[in-house]
Design a protein around this motif. Structure first.
Motif, PDB file in Angstrom:
ATOM      1  N   VAL A  15      -5.145  -5.035 -37.335  1.00 58.90           N
ATOM      2  CA  VAL A  15      -4.767  -6.263 -36.630  1.00 58.90           C
ATOM      3  C   VAL A  15      -5.417  -7.460 -37.316  1.00 58.90           C
ATOM      4  CG1 VAL A  15      -4.819  -7.477 -34.420  1.00 58.90           C
ATOM      5  CG2 VAL A  15      -4.478  -4.993 -34.462  1.00 58.90           C
ATOM      6  N   PHE A  16      -6.728  -7.392 -37.541  1.00 63.28           N
ATOM      7  CA  PHE A  16      -7.441  -8.382 -38.348  1.00 63.28           C
ATOM      8  C   PHE A  16      -7.535  -7.773 -39.741  1.00 63.28           C
ATOM      9  CE2 PHE A  16      -8.670  -9.506 -34.086  1.00 63.28           C
ATOM     10  CZ  PHE A  16      -8.663 -10.885 -34.107  1.00 63.28           C
ATOM     11  N   THR A  17      -6.972  -8.428 -40.719  1.00 62.77           N
ATOM     12  CA  THR A  17      -6.815  -7.852 -42.052  1.00 62.77           C
ATOM     13  C   THR A  17      -8.138  -7.458 -42.694  1.00 62.77           C
ATOM     14  OG1 THR A  17      -6.944  -9.984 -43.191  1.00 62.77           O
ATOM     15  CG2 THR A  17      -4.749  -9.259 -42.448  1.00 62.77           C
ATOM     16  N   ASN A  72      -9.170  -2.377 -33.792  1.00 57.49           N
ATOM     17  CA  ASN A  72      -8.514  -3.156 -34.834  1.00 57.49           C
ATOM     18  C   ASN A  72      -7.358  -2.403 -35.492  1.00 57.49           C
ATOM     19  OD1 ASN A  72      -8.268  -5.538 -36.440  1.00 57.49           O
ATOM     20  ND2 ASN A  72      -9.246  -4.457 -38.137  1.00 57.49           N
ATOM     21  N   ALA A  81       4.721  -7.392 -39.183  1.00 54.51           N
ATOM     22  CA  ALA A  81       3.342  -7.851 -38.984  1.00 54.51           C
ATOM     23  C   ALA A  81       2.833  -8.589 -40.220  1.00 54.51           C
ATOM     24  CB  ALA A  81       2.436  -6.673 -38.653  1.00 54.51           C
ATOM     25  N   ARG A 128      -0.121 -11.422 -34.388  1.00 58.97           N
ATOM     26  CA  ARG A 128      -1.398 -10.749 -34.146  1.00 58.97           C
ATOM     27  C   ARG A 128      -1.687 -10.634 -32.654  1.00 58.97           C
ATOM     28  NH1 ARG A 128      -6.176 -13.542 -36.841  1.00 58.97           N
ATOM     29  NH2 ARG A 128      -5.458 -12.397 -38.638  1.00 58.97           N
TER      30      ARG A 128
END
Length: 100
Positions: free
Chosen positions: A37-39, A50, A62, A69
């Motif tokens: 989700v958070f790269t 995550n 995405a 996100r």
């Protein structure tokens, strides 16, 4: 003033444990690794909060920005039985940010 870089959480076993054969967004068949989700590039770790399993189509969405996100983090929060805010806070803390 010295800037200390936070070390990203890396856990291949967690990635494997979070892998499912269906997309958590649309329910379609999924045969790729879970999406962060958070790269990784922004410091997003290999933690359950995550990672979300996506099919190829949703995964492409995405990365292109058509799947936001916020939507993915809401899916993770529901799955983990926490609020969106708690899921966000856990991720930010894992990324090395000061959170309350």
């Amino acid at each position: 003033m010295e800037c200390i870089k936070h070390k990203r959480v890396k856990d291949r076993k967690m990635i494997k444990a979070m892998r499912k054969d269906y997309c958590e967004r649309c329910g379609a068949y999924a045969d790729i690794e879970p999406h962060h989700v958070f790269t990784v590039g922004s410091g997003g770790g290999d933690i359950a909060m995550n990672l979300v399993q996506l099919c190829t189509s949703c995964h492409i969405g995405a990365h292109s920005g058509s799947v936001k996100r916020d939507e993915l983090l809401a899916i993770v929060a529901r799955r983990e039985g926490v609020t969106y805010e708690d899921a966000y806070r856990v991720n930010r803390k894992a990324m090395g940010y000061m959170v309350d």
